[in-house]
Design a protein around this motif. Structure first.
Motif, PDB file in Angstrom:
ATOM      1  N   GLY A  85       0.812  -1.210   0.000  1.00  0.00           N
ATOM      2  CA  GLY A  85       0.000   0.000   0.000  1.00  0.00           C
ATOM      3  C   GLY A  85       0.844   1.257   0.000  1.00  0.00           C
ATOM      4  O   GLY A  85       2.047   1.213   0.306  1.00  0.00           O
ATOM      5  N   PRO A  86       0.232   2.407  -0.302  1.00  0.00           N
ATOM      6  CA  PRO A  86       1.009   3.650  -0.422  1.00  0.00           C
ATOM      7  C   PRO A  86       1.669   4.092   0.876  1.00  0.00           C
ATOM      8  O   PRO A  86       2.741   4.718   0.846  1.00  0.00           O
ATOM      9  CB  PRO A  86      -0.026   4.677  -0.894  1.00  0.00           C
ATOM     10  CG  PRO A  86      -1.354   4.083  -0.530  1.00  0.00           C
ATOM     11  CD  PRO A  86      -1.187   2.610  -0.627  1.00  0.00           C
ATOM     12  N   ASP A  87       1.080   3.767   2.036  1.00  0.00           N
ATOM     13  CA  ASP A  87       1.666   4.205   3.301  1.00  0.00           C
ATOM     14  C   ASP A  87       2.962   3.480   3.606  1.00  0.00           C
ATOM     15  O   ASP A  87       3.860   4.043   4.243  1.00  0.00           O
ATOM     16  CB  ASP A  87       0.674   4.008   4.451  1.00  0.00           C
ATOM     17  CG  ASP A  87      -0.540   4.914   4.330  1.00  0.00           C
ATOM     18  OD1 ASP A  87      -0.419   5.947   3.647  1.00  0.00           O
ATOM     19  OD2 ASP A  87      -1.589   4.578   4.896  1.00  0.00           O
ATOM     20  N   GLU A  88       3.065   2.216   3.188  1.00  0.00           N
ATOM     21  CA  GLU A  88       4.254   1.424   3.490  1.00  0.00           C
ATOM     22  C   GLU A  88       5.295   1.459   2.377  1.00  0.00           C
ATOM     23  O   GLU A  88       6.425   1.013   2.561  1.00  0.00           O
ATOM     24  CB  GLU A  88       3.863  -0.048   3.731  1.00  0.00           C
ATOM     25  CG  GLU A  88       2.938  -0.269   4.920  1.00  0.00           C
ATOM     26  CD  GLU A  88       1.487   0.018   4.576  1.00  0.00           C
ATOM     27  OE1 GLU A  88       1.136  -0.048   3.379  1.00  0.00           O
ATOM     28  OE2 GLU A  88       0.713   0.326   5.495  1.00  0.00           O
ATOM     29  N   ALA A  89       4.933   1.968   1.212  1.00  0.00           N
ATOM     30  CA  ALA A  89       5.800   1.856   0.037  1.00  0.00           C
ATOM     31  C   ALA A  89       7.023   2.763   0.133  1.00  0.00           C
ATOM     32  O   ALA A  89       6.925   3.910   0.573  1.00  0.00           O
ATOM     33  CB  ALA A  89       5.011   2.193  -1.216  1.00  0.00           C
ATOM     34  N   ASP A  90       8.160   2.224  -0.307  1.00  0.00           N
ATOM     35  CA  ASP A  90       9.374   3.040  -0.449  1.00  0.00           C
ATOM     36  C   ASP A  90       9.350   3.833  -1.750  1.00  0.00           C
ATOM     37  O   ASP A  90       9.978   4.878  -1.863  1.00  0.00           O
ATOM     38  CB  ASP A  90      10.617   2.143  -0.446  1.00  0.00           C
ATOM     39  CG  ASP A  90      10.771   1.385   0.856  1.00  0.00           C
ATOM     40  OD1 ASP A  90      10.763   2.024   1.919  1.00  0.00           O
ATOM     41  OD2 ASP A  90      10.877   0.142   0.806  1.00  0.00           O
ATOM     42  N   ALA A  91       8.640   3.289  -2.748  1.00  0.00           N
ATOM     43  CA  ALA A  91       8.527   3.954  -4.048  1.00  0.00           C
ATOM     44  C   ALA A  91       7.094   3.827  -4.547  1.00  0.00           C
ATOM     45  O   ALA A  91       6.397   2.870  -4.228  1.00  0.00           O
ATOM     46  CB  ALA A  91       9.492   3.335  -5.056  1.00  0.00           C
ATOM     47  N   VAL A  92       6.674   4.806  -5.326  1.00  0.00           N
ATOM     48  CA  VAL A  92       5.314   4.824  -5.885  1.00  0.00           C
ATOM     49  C   VAL A  92       5.420   4.891  -7.405  1.00  0.00           C
ATOM     50  O   VAL A  92       6.194   5.680  -7.950  1.00  0.00           O
ATOM     51  CB  VAL A  92       4.516   6.044  -5.366  1.00  0.00           C
ATOM     52  CG1 VAL A  92       3.152   6.126  -6.045  1.00  0.00           C
ATOM     53  CG2 VAL A  92       4.371   5.975  -3.853  1.00  0.00           C
TER      54      VAL A  92
END
Length: 395
Positions: free
Chosen positions: A29-36
């Motif tokens: 998910g976006p909260d845990e991601a290092d990259a988007v």
């Protein structure tokens, strides 16, 4: 990863996911991601604005963008963020194939990128360029691989699937005949086909649909029923050509599902032009119609034309949708009480399964069925965008 736009674009996203997983990345998910990663679409102005909002939301993150937008609107992207860019052709080169698995029992094969058209309003052709067909053996290998992995519905996708092979000296009907000879239990759903491209292969294409391994489904984007508007759009056909295509298919396959796309409020469209569009909608009895209000796209010839008022574009869009809904209902109701083969392909809600019949009718069975399940169902209810079926026996 967020992905937007057409089936072709979503297939790129799935291929990119596979590449990144191979490099040790994990989708989260976006909260845990290092990259988007944002896989963009810019087909209309409203989508472009949404893309900019999503990019701005992640502007302070390690952001990567791909899809059509960075190919034609990089300066606009830089107005809200400074991301890394992944070009779609880099995804194709790294992945090394044209197949990807979708949800459920669906596989996707990207048979071609680009097109041979010159539509005056289209920014996608500027992004994707001229037609580049995947070699036939590459497509056939992709279908074999997907069928071996358990896919039943094989979606052939491209900006204009009917144009496949024009740059290779081959044609789509020949490819479909070779696909139909592949062993296994599957059916092909053909993607969007430009009417001008269909005209050049019409008789052979109709014959190719005779195979049980091809869904009796045709996506024929018409855009307008007015010859004057079609000429300004530079579509390369007339309304009568569309009627000829539809009549030829329906004469051979009376229950065939034919869908279309329309643009309302193209510059210069008069009340009479719009009336002709409504007339064509009914004459062709299109089922499943994508309706968009005209949106000026930068860099296209039509961008120099004067826009109609937004009120007019909106009113015509709503009026056309109301007519289309009546056609949906009329098509679905002709199936009520009929028994039809179905195959389970997707799940959207607990306790029910999305199935398809040979005409690609969306049949929801209110049972939890395994993907690939084959049976027969009686259609008992019309819910406009799908019908409800009750199983009568398993095959």
């Amino acid at each position: 990863m967020e992905s937007y736009g057409c089936t072709y674009n979503h297939a790129d996203a799935r291929r990119l996911e596979a590449i990144l997983e191979g490099l040790g990345c994990t989708l989260t998910g976006p909260d845990e991601a290092d990259a988007v990663v944002i896989n963009t679409c810019t087909v209309i102005g409203a989508t472009e604005r949404k893309m900019l909002r999503r990019m701005a939301a992640f502007a302070d993150r390690d952001l990567y963008v791909t899809g059509c937008m960075p190919l034609v609107q990089m300066e606009l992207i830089r107005s809200v963020c400074t991301p890394h860019v992944i070009r779609p052709d880099e995804i194709h080169e790294r992945y090394g194939g044209v197949d990807s698995r979708g949800a459920g029992a669906i596989g996707v094969v990207q048979v071609a990128s680009g097109c041979v058209g010159r539509c005056s309003y289209c920014i996608t052709r500027l992004a994707r360029g001229r037609l580049k067909s995947a070699p036939a053996e590459e497509v056939l290998d992709a279908v074999r691989s997907l069928v071996a992995s358990g896919a039943y519905e094989i979606q052939l996708t491209g900006q204009d699937v009917a144009a496949w092979g024009l740059d290779l000296g081959e044609s789509l009907p020949g490819l479909l005949q070779e696909i139909a000879e592949i062993p296994g239990r599957f059916a092909v759903r053909l993607g969007m086909m430009h009417p001008a491209s269909v005209l050049g292969i019409l008789d052979a294409l109709i014959d190719a649909y005779a195979s049980d391994k091809v869904f009796r489904f045709l996506h024929l984007p018409v855009q307008s029923g007015s010859d004057a508007v079609l000429e300004r759009m530079q579509r390369g056909y007339r309304a009568a050509d569309v009627v000829g295509i539809v009549d030829a298919f329906r004469e051979r396959y009376p229950d065939m599902m034919i869908s279309s796309d329309f643009i309302t409020g193209f510059p210069g469209e008069t009340d009479e032009d719009f009336r002709q569009t409504v007339d064509l909608l009914w004459r062709a009895a299109f089922v499943k119609v994508n309706i968009t209000r005209y949106s000026r796209r930068p860099g296209t010839p039509a961008a120099a034309l004067k826009n109609l008022p937004e009120r007019v574009r909106t009113e015509r869009s709503g009026a056309l949708l109301r007519q289309a809904n009546r056609i949906y209902d009329r098509y679905n109701e002709r199936w009520i009480g009929r028994e039809t083969p179905v195959v389970a392909t997707e799940k959207h809600a607990p306790g029910s399964t999305v199935c398809r019949n040979p005409c690609y009718l969306n049949v929801v069975v209110e049972e939890d069925l395994p993907f690939g399940f084959s049976g027969r169902a009686v259609i008992v209810e019309n819910r406009r965008h799908y019908v409800v079926g009750e199983l009568v026996r398993q095959v």
